[in-house]
Design an enzyme around this catalytic site. Structure first.
Site, PDB file in Angstrom:
ATOM      1  N   GLY A   1      -4.951   4.610   1.973  1.00 50.53           N
ATOM      2  CA  GLY A   1      -4.994   3.926   3.256  1.00 50.53           C
ATOM      3  C   GLY A   1      -4.151   4.481   4.216  1.00 50.53           C
ATOM      4  O   GLY A   1      -3.616   5.423   4.099  1.00 50.53           O
TER       5      GLY A   1
ATOM      6  N   LEU B   1      -0.291   4.146   1.144  1.00 52.91           N
ATOM      7  CA  LEU B   1      -0.679   4.868   2.055  1.00 52.91           C
ATOM      8  C   LEU B   1      -1.271   6.287   1.233  1.00 52.91           C
ATOM      9  O   LEU B   1      -1.385   7.337   2.174  1.00 52.91           O
ATOM     10  CB  LEU B   1       0.062   5.170   3.170  1.00 52.91           C
ATOM     11  CG  LEU B   1       0.561   3.855   3.677  1.00 52.91           C
ATOM     12  CD1 LEU B   1       1.724   4.418   4.777  1.00 52.91           C
ATOM     13  CD2 LEU B   1      -0.338   3.185   4.292  1.00 52.91           C
TER      14      LEU B   1
ATOM     15  N   TYR C   1     -13.132   7.604 -13.178  1.00 48.16           N
ATOM     16  CA  TYR C   1     -13.045   6.499 -12.288  1.00 48.16           C
ATOM     17  C   TYR C   1     -13.744   5.118 -12.805  1.00 48.16           C
ATOM     18  O   TYR C   1     -13.118   4.304 -12.838  1.00 48.16           O
ATOM     19  CB  TYR C   1     -13.593   7.004 -10.785  1.00 48.16           C
ATOM     20  CG  TYR C   1     -13.755   5.784  -9.861  1.00 48.16           C
ATOM     21  CD1 TYR C   1     -12.409   4.900  -9.382  1.00 48.16           C
ATOM     22  CD2 TYR C   1     -14.857   5.246  -9.454  1.00 48.16           C
ATOM     23  CE1 TYR C   1     -12.772   3.929  -8.682  1.00 48.16           C
ATOM     24  CE2 TYR C   1     -15.071   4.379  -8.409  1.00 48.16           C
ATOM     25  CZ  TYR C   1     -14.017   3.460  -8.102  1.00 48.16           C
ATOM     26  OH  TYR C   1     -14.078   2.626  -7.286  1.00 48.16           O
TER      27      TYR C   1
ATOM     28  N   VAL D   1     -20.821   7.915   2.760  1.00 43.84           N
ATOM     29  CA  VAL D   1     -21.839   8.809   3.197  1.00 43.84           C
ATOM     30  C   VAL D   1     -22.340   8.263   4.385  1.00 43.84           C
ATOM     31  O   VAL D   1     -22.641   9.432   5.383  1.00 43.84           O
ATOM     32  CB  VAL D   1     -23.075   8.485   2.066  1.00 43.84           C
ATOM     33  CG1 VAL D   1     -23.353   7.415   1.865  1.00 43.84           C
ATOM     34  CG2 VAL D   1     -23.947   9.491   2.427  1.00 43.84           C
TER      35      VAL D   1
ATOM     36  N   LYS E   1     -11.856   1.576 -14.162  1.00 41.16           N
ATOM     37  CA  LYS E   1     -12.396   0.434 -13.712  1.00 41.16           C
ATOM     38  C   LYS E   1     -12.552  -0.448 -14.882  1.00 41.16           C
ATOM     39  O   LYS E   1     -12.408  -1.639 -14.931  1.00 41.16           O
ATOM     40  CB  LYS E   1     -13.231   0.590 -12.624  1.00 41.16           C
ATOM     41  CG  LYS E   1     -12.673   1.112 -11.190  1.00 41.16           C
ATOM     42  CD  LYS E   1     -11.700   0.098 -10.849  1.00 41.16           C
ATOM     43  CE  LYS E   1     -11.456   0.343  -9.221  1.00 41.16           C
ATOM     44  NZ  LYS E   1     -10.663  -0.414  -8.635  1.00 41.16           N
TER      45      LYS E   1
ATOM     46  N   ASP F   1       0.838  -1.442  -0.123  1.00 42.42           N
ATOM     47  CA  ASP F   1       0.014  -0.003  -0.077  1.00 42.42           C
ATOM     48  C   ASP F   1       0.909   1.274  -0.059  1.00 42.42           C
ATOM     49  O   ASP F   1       1.912   1.333   0.725  1.00 42.42           O
ATOM     50  CB  ASP F   1      -0.879   0.029   1.148  1.00 42.42           C
ATOM     51  CG  ASP F   1      -2.032   0.831   0.989  1.00 42.42           C
ATOM     52  OD1 ASP F   1      -1.988   2.172   0.700  1.00 42.42           O
ATOM     53  OD2 ASP F   1      -3.193   0.230   1.513  1.00 42.42           O
TER      54      ASP F   1
END
Length: 315
Positions: free
Chosen positions: A36, A33, A147, A190, A151, A31
């Site tokens: 994350g 970061l 995005y 949310v 994907k 990762d």
């Protein structure tokens, strides 16, 4: 098994890491970061089966090559990605590089070492749903943001390695996931943002009219789904959804969390062109192939998330 988990210090990643470690496998987490946080996995750092936490990017081919050469991974859960829709609109290059080019680099290593790939995609690739039976994997896609476009491109590449090389791969599309360890600020989900604002006595701000719906999947249910996809040959070469199978309007979600209509405020939408009006998941394929189904209701999941944030969470 020797398992590589990219994005393992992220919100969903840390729950996937926990599940893998509980099942007794040897795990390496990669990762950078950028999204994350090391605090998410601090409780695992002394676990005997966590063999490495590598701070690095999937765009570093030399790093990836060395890792795969040395550790002989049998399975790769690829969750590392740029995930923010607005960021992808403002800076599509970064999202494309991380989500598409980075995935290509992962796929090349997995091809060379015959490593199964579980690729984490998103429900944001779908066109909106009008059918109350929900969105199945055959539902039309509509990449309404860079995005989602990145994907979709990565999904197709992952599946091409299954068809072209016989590499075991699976594309998973979890719906909107929430729960403990999700960020409560602007980059969070949310549910976490609404709960945090509610607890702090602040208004709950909703983009647009608030009639858009979301199928909200509790994170531990999501992690069970992700891990199961890695250990099933039945899903190789497949795209598989996971969701609660119940959608809720954002207006109703806000009222469920705060109970006070006066604290619910509507603001101008920052990316209305990329909004999906209705998201409702049909998880029948996951139930059939993986024997997976959600176990945590929305109300129970919200209660667990609220308790975690109240107890201090991670700000």
């Amino acid at each position: 098994m020797n398992i590589l988990l990219t994005g393992g210090a992220g919100f969903i990643g840390r729950w996937v890491a926990k599940k893998i470690l509980q099942e007794g496998h040897k795990l390496w987490i990669l990762d950078d970061l950028s999204n994350g946080r090391e605090e998410n996995i601090v409780e695992f750092l002394s676990h005997p089966n966590l063999r490495g936490f590598i701070k690095g990017t999937i765009l570093d081919e030399e790093l990836l090559s060395g890792l795969f050469e040395k550790q002989h991974f049998e399975l790769c859960y690829h969750l590392g990605a740029s995930i923010n829709v607005q960021d992808s609109i403002d800076d599509p290059r970064t999202t494309f590089n991380n989500d598409t080019v980075g995935t290509f680099y992962i796929m090349e290593q997995c091809r060379e070492h015959n490593t199964k790939v579980v690729f984490m995609s998103t429900c944001m690739v779908y066109d909106h749903c009008t059918d109350e039976t929900g969105i199945a994997e055959s539902h039309p896609t509509k990449p309404a943001s860079p995005y989602a476009g990145a994907k979709v491109a990565a999904e197709n590449m992952v599946l091409s390695y299954y068809y072209a090389y016989g590499l075991p791969t699976v594309v998973i599309r979890p719906f909107n996931t929430y729960g403990p360890f999700q960020k409560t600020g602007g980059e969070g989900g949310v549910v976490a943002i609404f709960i945090n604002n509610h607890l702090n006595g602040q208004n709950l701000h909703i983009y647009g009219e608030g009639t858009q719906t979301r199928d909200l999947l509790y994170v531990e249910d999501c992690a069970r789904f992700v891990v199961a996809a890695g250990f099933s040959d039945a899903v190789n070469g497949e795209i598989v959804n996971a969701g609660l199978g119940r959608d809720i309007a954002i207006n109703d979600l806000a009222l469920l969390i705060t109970g006070d209509p006066s604290r619910v405020k509507h603001v101008e939408h920052i990316h209305p062109q990329s909004e999906i009006q209705k998201l409702l998941c049909n998880s029948s394929k996951a139930k059939g192939l993986l024997k997976w189904q959600p176990e945590v209701t929305l109300e129970e999941g919200i209660a667990r998330t609220l308790a975690w944030i109240q107890a201090g969470g991670l700000q």
